[in-house]
Design a protein around this motif. Structure first.
Motif, PDB file in Angstrom:
ATOM      1  N   UNK A  48      51.955  22.342  57.843  1.00 57.05           N
ATOM      2  CA  UNK A  48      50.779  24.056  56.832  1.00 57.05           C
ATOM      3  C   UNK A  48      52.338  24.024  56.065  1.00 57.05           C
ATOM      4  N   UNK A  49      53.234  22.963  56.539  1.00 58.48           N
ATOM      5  CA  UNK A  49      54.264  23.741  55.398  1.00 58.48           C
ATOM      6  C   UNK A  49      54.119  22.760  53.820  1.00 58.48           C
ATOM      7  N   UNK A  50      53.664  21.816  54.185  1.00 60.16           N
ATOM      8  CA  UNK A  50      53.234  20.716  53.177  1.00 60.16           C
ATOM      9  C   UNK A  50      52.145  21.497  52.461  1.00 60.16           C
ATOM     10  N   UNK A  63      52.344  23.662  49.716  1.00 62.87           N
ATOM     11  CA  UNK A  63      53.369  23.392  48.357  1.00 62.87           C
ATOM     12  C   UNK A  63      52.276  22.832  47.898  1.00 62.87           C
ATOM     13  N   UNK A  64      51.168  22.451  48.588  1.00 62.27           N
ATOM     14  CA  UNK A  64      50.127  21.668  47.629  1.00 62.27           C
ATOM     15  C   UNK A  64      49.352  22.300  46.628  1.00 62.27           C
ATOM     16  N   UNK A  65      47.872  22.245  46.031  1.00 62.49           N
ATOM     17  CA  UNK A  65      47.423  22.604  45.455  1.00 62.49           C
ATOM     18  C   UNK A  65      46.137  21.819  46.096  1.00 62.49           C
ATOM     19  N   UNK A  66      45.718  20.603  46.082  1.00 65.14           N
ATOM     20  CA  UNK A  66      44.695  20.256  47.197  1.00 65.14           C
ATOM     21  C   UNK A  66      45.111  19.291  47.969  1.00 65.14           C
ATOM     22  N   UNK A  67      44.195  18.919  48.928  1.00 64.19           N
ATOM     23  CA  UNK A  67      44.370  18.740  50.969  1.00 64.19           C
ATOM     24  C   UNK A  67      43.584  17.788  50.858  1.00 64.19           C
ATOM     25  N   UNK A  68      43.481  16.889  50.962  1.00 62.92           N
ATOM     26  CA  UNK A  68      42.320  15.785  51.758  1.00 62.92           C
ATOM     27  C   UNK A  68      42.947  15.639  52.856  1.00 62.92           C
TER      28      UNK A  68
END
Length: 593
Positions: A395-397, A400-405
């Motif tokens: 969840x921390x990552x 920071x991300x714009x897109x999560x696969x």
């Protein structure tokens, strides 16, 4: 009339060569004498002994009759078991394979040796299943002795029935049917340039010898094309029209590898061996196939659009990034949850488009995630800005991300609406897992754009339809190129006759020069070389229009008429670079029948 006469003579020549070739084929060893039948029957001792040693012990303990039968098998089992490390069975196994692969042995022996070996190999499956079951029972602290006895008995009786049936067929001189028949599980293409019947018969004979199958068993799984159909088939394969995935490019690399092998040269120390031995026609056809494969993909959209889920996910991200994230796809930070096969394919598709994109690979095992990033294919396409993170930091990552696969093997969702609430910046979730990793309702959260496999399937289906629409365009290009290649191929029919014409002219030139040698006695060596060069030049200039005429772009029939006229006009016998098969010596690289 001239064309019909030529065609009739060609057909007669083809039939003559076919009959000569069939007469030269070695006869299949059909010996079915009593010793041959006994040897074939003895092959089944290997799987029977193996089954008795591994699965027959419960019967020997429970049934006196079976105990007597097992005692009869003790002697050969003891003999094989005397060799340490189980090498006795292995040596017999290898010896039977050697006998089965020797084409000089009787077909009955070869077939049954191969089938006995396959029966013995099948015993590995119940052995592995039994070991797994043993571990499972030990782990669960359960005891099921009745199940062990029942399963061992079933395996032994099944193998005993197969062996009894096969031995009975062997003693009757028949081939056992219905047990383990070899089947063609994959397709492979071979291309030859030779006389039609000679090429097909030779390759079919070669495949029969290699497989140990007769024509009735092998022929249903073979297909062959000749002439125009063979050229068209190769060009369609190279263009991706005959692939499981329409328009896929992997087949083109296989055609390239085939071409490289075709034109490979043999070692200098080998007098007749040629590594490729493809010949001029096949080499040209493969090269044309490569060129046409590229041409079709350039002039049509047969290879455009993603037709796999992983590629479609990347395509969806690229098409929606500006609208959903207000960022170009190359500038987004991508998170991938999971490090399995789908994640690897996702990385390959992603790095193919943007090698330097920022990626964080999240997985329960950080070592496995590192292994995926260090994969040779993945590293070759990119990944300089890729990092890994443990699942505890997921969840921390994501923040920071714009897109999560998401591509994990979880059977329940791992991301819920409450996990993505309060997003300060837009977040795109792309779930390529089945079952879904992203719970329903995430798409309703503000600043969250969620896509599932269903959305990806729509992209895949739309792209597949677009590719289908390009098939007709591709076939028109291929049809044109096949015609051009046929014209070139027809012109090559003139080469042996042009070689014969050149040899005849050179012979005349030398003869006439020698006849006038008494008048040239006063010339020094330099002047003689000048005269020799002059006569050569005159001959070349006389025949040059003929050479150019054979290269003209014209209909195939017109080309054949021109070659036929040249042959009859000068009474030429063709001179082949590789010689003629009927001369008694096969050219290097020729398939053995």
């Amino acid at each position: 009339m001239r064309a019909k006469e030529r065609e009739r003579q060609e057909q007669e020549e083809l039939e003559r060569q076919k009959q000569e070739f069939l007469a030269s084929l070695p006869e299949r060893n059909e010996d079915d004498s009593l010793p041959t039948r006994l040897i074939a029957a003895c092959a089944y001792m290997l799987p029977l002994l193996d089954a008795a040693e591994r699965f027959g012990w419960p019967l020997a303990l429970m049934n006196p009759t079976m105990a007597t039968f097992m005692q009869a098998l003790n002697a050969p089992m003891a003999l094989l078991s005397a060799v340490p490390f189980g090498l006795g069975f292995l040596l017999v196994f290898i010896g039977m394979q050697f006998v089965a692969n020797n084409p000089e042995n009787p077909a009955l022996v070869r077939y049954n040796m191969r089938q006995a070996v396959q029966l013995d190999i099948m015993l590995f499956f119940p052995i592995i299943i039994g070991q797994l079951g043993h571990f499972a029972l030990a782990w669960s602290q359960m005891e099921l002795p009745g199940l062990t006895v029942l399963s061992s008995t079933a395996v032994f009786f099944a193998m005993l029935a197969c062996c009894v049936y096969s031995v009975g067929c062997c003693l009757a001189g028949a081939f056992p049917k219905g047990l383990i028949e070899q089947r063609r599980r994959f397709r492979f293409n071979t291309h030859w340039h030779q006389r039609k019947y000679t090429a097909i018969d030779r390759v079919n004979a070669f495949l029969r010898e290699q497989s140990g199958l007769d024509s009735e068993e092998l022929d249903p799984y073979l297909f062959n094309y000749s002439g125009h159909d063979a050229i068209n088939h190769l060009f369609e394969v190279s263009s991706g029209l005959d692939s499981l995935v329409l328009g896929e490019a992997q087949i083109l690399s296989q055609v390239k590898a085939c071409h490289e092998h075709c034109i490979a040269k043999g070692g200098e120390e080998e007098e007749e061996s040629v590594a490729g031995a493809g010949g001029k026609i096949v080499a040209k056809m493969l090269n044309a196939g490569i060129r046409i494969g590229k041409l079709v993909r350039t002039r049509t959209k047969i290879g455009k659009g993603s037709v796999s889920v992983s590629s479609a996910a990347v395509e969806l991200m690229m098409s929606r990034s500006m609208q959903d994230l207000r960022k170009p796809a190359s500038k987004v930070h991508v998170g991938i949850i999971g490090a399995g096969k789908m994640s690897r394919l996702l990385l390959l598709a992603l790095f193919s488009k943007h090698p330097d994109i920022r990626v964080t690979l999240v997985n329960r095992s950080v070592e496995k995630a590192e292994t995926v990033l260090q994969d040779d294919l993945v590293k070759a396409r990119g990944g300089q800005n890729a990092t890994v993170a443990p699942m505890d930091d997921m969840f921390d990552v994501m923040k920071q991300c714009d897109v999560v696969f998401t591509a994990t093997g979880s059977e329940v969702p791992i991301i819920h609406p409450e996990n993505v609430e309060g997003q300060e910046r837009p977040l795109m979730l792309v779930d390529i897992s089945v079952p879904l990793n992203v719970a329903p309702g995430c798409e309703d959260v503000e600043n969250v754009f969620s896509y599932s496999v269903d959305d990806l399937q729509k992209v895949v289906q739309a792209n597949a339809q677009k590719r289908l629409a390009e098939v007709e365009k591709a076939k028109k290009i291929i049809s044109t190129e096949v015609g051009k290649f046929k014209v070139w191929q027809a012109s090559q029919g003139a080469v042996p006759y042009l070689a014969a014409l050149q040899a005849m002219a050179e012979n005349i030139r030398k003869t006439e020069t020698e006849n006038l040698s008494h008048k040239l006695k006063g010339l020094d060596e330099r002047e003689r070389e000048a005269v020799d060069k002059l006569t050569r030049h005159i001959v070349d200039q006389i025949f040059r229009p003929i050479y150019y005429s054979m290269k003209e772009d014209e209909a195939v029939e017109e080309k054949k008429d021109k070659i036929w006229a040249l042959k009859n006009m000068f009474k030429l016998e063709p001179i082949y670079k590789r010689g003629i098969l009927t001369e008694g010596k096969k050219p290097a690289g020729q398939l053995n029948p």
